[in-house]
Design an enzyme around this catalytic site. Structure first.
Site, PDB file in Angstrom:
ATOM      1  CB  CYS B  85      -0.934   0.022   1.207  1.00  0.00           C
ATOM      2  SG  CYS B  85      -1.801  -1.519   1.439  1.00  0.00           S
ATOM      3  CG  HIS B 335      -6.442   2.827   0.412  1.00  0.00           C
ATOM      4  ND1 HIS B 335      -5.177   3.199   0.022  1.00  0.00           N
ATOM      5  CD2 HIS B 335      -6.289   1.709   1.166  1.00  0.00           C
ATOM      6  CE1 HIS B 335      -4.302   2.332   0.505  1.00  0.00           C
ATOM      7  NE2 HIS B 335      -4.948   1.412   1.197  1.00  0.00           N
TER       8      HIS B 335
END
Lengths: 342, 388, 134
Positions: B85, B335
């Protein structure tokens, strides 16, 4: 048969999954009446005959205090191995840490494979081919939903660590007697999910004929009579059969009752008579004689005579805890646990 | 080391872009950043593509050459940068180093993730490639479950109430309303968050950053290049730092701290010679509400176990003690995993160049972003300074 | 996926997965699971394999309600960080207990269970899980 060297049990163990379904719950769904047992054990989603076998075997090995490298055989008797081809015995041996110098084999003879494993392990030790051997009976019994087998098909395992008889032995394995014929009372063909059975034919010509013949054969061969035994344990497909077998052989009900566990956990197939034996060993005193008679469809019975020794009672198995430790499930949860929801 | 400036920035809206592919999103953001920089794309000397899951979700790797080609920039060196991430932040870090080292005068970085091409179970599996396949994924732990274990540990250790931490999501949603690039431009109530379905106890659905598609891009250059291509509102990347922590959560000595972030932040603050209290705008990696609160504590804005007070007291809004995720953060801006680190810098750039509209933080001079990969097995931080 | 149906990959981990073989650092005394050649804490290349104790307690846990690939149909299930008697920590599943009955600090003991099947006709991957001691 009498073993050429005296052999004994130096450790034993049992395993029963935590889940239970009451027969009244199965009756609620299928409308049956007169259930043969009160409740039965149900394996968790992540349990199978292999994992249960491991738990029982680990307990037996720990109780015995035997070094891992001295275990020369792991014999796994079951009719419900997770693989059709690929041994459970290797996984169990690896998990126990007894690989690679070990005779490891899966054995199948319906509900009789566990006692046959016990006889063969004893013979291997008696012949001095190996120092110690593990004999395991384990099953995760399958039954077609709604079939009369569903009321009893349970799950469990028992294991025995066999060594040469010593002052520390739990019990001496005195002698054994096997009796088999080609009697197709129950079977499961390759690729089939559920077994088929022959209803009342499974009784007289199958269970009773073989159990009684093996028990009588053993007593005749070594000159023992029912009154010589303090306990008698039979294969327990239900509560009625072992009581009736005892009666036909002339054993009092008090001798057979201590080893009956199927009312609480159902029929654990290859583990059935062996869990009964564990139950008896957990309450026996030194110097008592025990008769164990299994029955496997197809068909045959092994009768084994044991005499408890000084080691009995020093260590108990976890069976009584396992029998008390339960989580009840309803039929819906039961079908999920049994993997019937696909 | 040379000083590194942001010459241009661009992004797509974060959301469910059913009609756009991974490459189209990347091209859109990249060309928009180049346009914002006011230069010819042939001036860009190298391209860094931040992305985590294209191999799993699109079966597509080799993104460097692919995006360069589809942007009309074939010929330049171009690479994908992956750090779970934190892939976006890591790509910015690489682009920063490329300019700072003097190897290139002008480079571009684009972070992109296209998550809606795949089924939710496949996205779950793809996200889990950030964790130890042999000993974490093997046991059935999901990414949410790992964070949930950190969350539960934190709540117990400090006796904190979950609704106080969950308030972080409410804040982010409020901020996103005014952000045209945000995935969820609507407010949520704390009751909605606390009654949303459990995903992995105690984490509830509305405490998790959503699944979405998006791409964000930056053009970075050195001082000489800037002199040749000046722009009005100027932002410098005063520090770009990264750190790792022991990979698996269960092997770490403390479950309630984020060591990689602390390490990277200390390094960046030191290099930029900035004290944390001088930070005007903070971008926290709130993939789950707890991570937002931990970020505040690691930077010293609140003692351990008390980061939630800043949230509850409204100190994260513009005008508060530490304006945080003023464009919506991971929770509400969105996200798109491998793009997130670039979006964080994009959002800081928006604030520092006074483009934040009703969410504008007055006199914002210093912006700080922390981008976590895995359960912060990797952290990349960026410290931005407005140049007047 | 190629990687989720790899037999050698599971096979080479079998001892560590079946018997909780961890590693003890001869330099800093850290005990980690699983065993490896280099200590993650001090970097020493001096690790020895040890079988970890089978008892421990729950440090933290979660309930997986949306299962990852390979665990479909098993939800909800529990995952937990367990601290073993010698201080080593493992990530594992908790079984034979309702989620609402789990508490941090709860004593647990190792059991041998199925984790996942590589495919309906693929190999079954076994390993250690934990159940409540009482």
């Amino acid at each position: 048969m009498i073993f050429s060297t005296k052999v004994g049990i130096s450790g034993y163990g049992a395993y029963v999954p935590v889940y239970r379904v009451r027969d009244s719950e199965i009756e609620r769904i299928w409308g049956g009446e007169g259930a043969p047992v009160e409740e039965k054990s149900v394996p968790g989603l992540d349990e199978d005959s292999l994992t249960m076998a491991f738990e029982a075997a680990r307990e037996a090995l720990t109780m015995s205090g035997v070094n891992r490298e001295d275990v020369g055989a792991v014999l796994v008797g079951s009719e419900s191995p997770p693989y059709a081809v690929k041994p459970s015995a290797t996984v169990i041996s690896e998990a126990l840490g007894v690989t690679p110098k070990v005779i490891a084999i899966d054995m199948e003879f319906a509900c009789k494979a566990g006692t046959t494993a016990l006889i063969l392990a004893s013979a291997l030790v008696a012949s001095k081919a190996i120092k110690c051997g593990l004999a395991i009976g384990t099953d995760n019994a399958q039954a077609k939903p709604g079939d009369e087998l569903e009321y009893t098909a349970g799950a469990g395992a028992a294991a025995f660590l066999i060594s040469e008889l010593s002052s520390d032995s739990v019990a001496e394995i005195e002698c054994a007697f096997s009796y088999v014929t080609d009697t197709p009372d129950f079977w499961r063909r390759e690729g089939e999910k559920y077994p088929r059975h022959t209803y009342r034919f499974t009784g007289e010509p199958a269970y009773f004929h073989h159990v009684i013949s093996a028990a009588k054969g053993l007593m005749e061969e070594v000159g023992l009579k029912p009154s010589d035994f303090d306990y008698v344990v039979f294969h327990q497909p239900n509560v009625r059969f072992p009581l009736r077998a005892a009666q036909q052989l002339g054993f009092s009900t008090e001798r057979v009752k201590p080893g009956i566990v199927c009312d609480k956990i159902g029929n654990t197939y290859a583990a059935s008579s062996l869990i009964g034996l564990v139950r008896v060993l957990d309450q026996a005193k030194p110097g008592q004689r025990i008769l164990v008679v299994s029955f496997g469809s197809g068909a045959g019975s092994d009768a084994i005579s044991l005499v408890t020794r000084e080691g009995v009672g020093k260590r108990r198995s976890s069976l009584s805890t396992l029998l008390e430790r339960k989580i009840y499930v309803d039929y819906g949860a039961y079908t999920k646990l049994k993997g019937l929801l696909g | 080391m040379k000083r590194v400036y942001i010459l241009g920035a661009g992004a797509t809206k974060v959301g469910e872009h059913w009609d756009k592919s991974l490459r189209e999103l990347a091209v859109e953001a990249l060309l928009s950043a180049i346009k914002d920089a006011g230069i010819d794309k042939r001036e860009v000397e190298a391209l860094y593509v931040g992305n985590m899951m294209s191999g799993e979700l699109q079966g597509q790797e080799h993104l460097g050459s692919l995006i360069a080609t589809w942007s009309g920039m074939a010929g330049i060196p171009a690479f994908k940068v992956e750090a779970a991430c934190a892939s976006g932040g890591a790509a910015v870090h690489q682009a920063f180093l490329a300019v700072a080292s003097g190897a290139y005068d002008c480079v571009a970085v684009v972070g992109v993730e296209k998550m809606t091409d795949a089924l939710p179970s496949d996205v779950t599996a793809a996200l889990l490639t950030a964790e130890d396949q042999e000993y974490t994924v093997f046991v059935g732990a999901t990414f949410v479950a790992l964070n949930a274990m950190v969350y539960r540990y934190y709540l117990s250790k400090y006796g904190v109430k979950q609704e106080h931490v969950a308030q972080f999501a409410v804040h982010c949603h409020r901020m996103a309303v005014a952000n045209p690039y945000a995935q969820f431009r609507r407010e949520v109530k704390l009751e909605d968050v606390m009654s949303s379905p459990l995903i992995a106890d105690p984490i509830r659905l509305l405490e998790c950053a959503p699944t979405g598609d998006g791409a964000a891009a930056l053009v970075l250059c050195d001082e000489e290049y800037l002199k040749r291509n000046p722009r009005d509102e100027l932002v410098e990347i005063a520090a770009s730092a990264a750190a790792t922590d022991i990979f698996s959560v269960h092997e770490r000595k403390d479950l309630s701290t984020v060591a990689s972030f602390r390490r990277a932040a200390e390094c960046a603050l030191k290099r930029a010679k900035v004290e944390p209290e001088r930070i005007d705008v903070l971008e926290a990696h709130d993939a789950f509400t707890i991570l937002g609160v931990l970020t505040l504590e690691e930077l010293g804005f609140a003692p351990r176990g008390e980061g939630w007070r800043l949230v509850v007291e409204g100190q994260l809004a513009p005008g508060g003690k530490i304006p945080t995720n003023t464009m919506g953060g991971l929770k509400a801006r969105g996200h798109p995993v491998g793009a997130t680190g670039v979006y964080q810098v994009f959002d800081l750039f928006t604030q520092l160049t006074e483009r934040a509209g009703s969410n504008q933080v007055d006199n914002a001079e210093i912006g700080f972003a922390g981008n976590f990969g895995g359960v912060a097995g990797t952290t990349v931080v960026h410290l931005l300074k407005r140049v007047r | 996926m190629v990687w989720s149906e790899s037999v050698p990959r599971f096979w080479r981990e079998r001892a560590r997965k079946y018997r909780l073989v961890g590693g003890r650092c001869r330099k800093c005394n850290s005990i980690v699971y699983p065993h490896r050649s280099v200590c993650p804490h001090c970097g020493a290349e001096n690790m020895e394999p040890i079988e970890l104790p089978r008892r421990g307690k729950v440090v933290t846990f979660s309930v997986v309600r949306h299962p990852p690939r390979g665990f479909e149909g098993k939800e909800p299930f529990l995952v937990a960080v367990i601290e073993l008697e010698n201080g080593a920590r493992v990530l594992s599943q908790l079984v034979d207990v309702h989620p609402e009955d789990v508490k941090e600090g709860m004593e647990v003991v190792a059991v041998f269970r199925r984790y996942r099947e590589q495919a309906p006709n693929g190999i079954i991957e076994y390993g250690i899980k934990f159940r409540p001691l009482k």
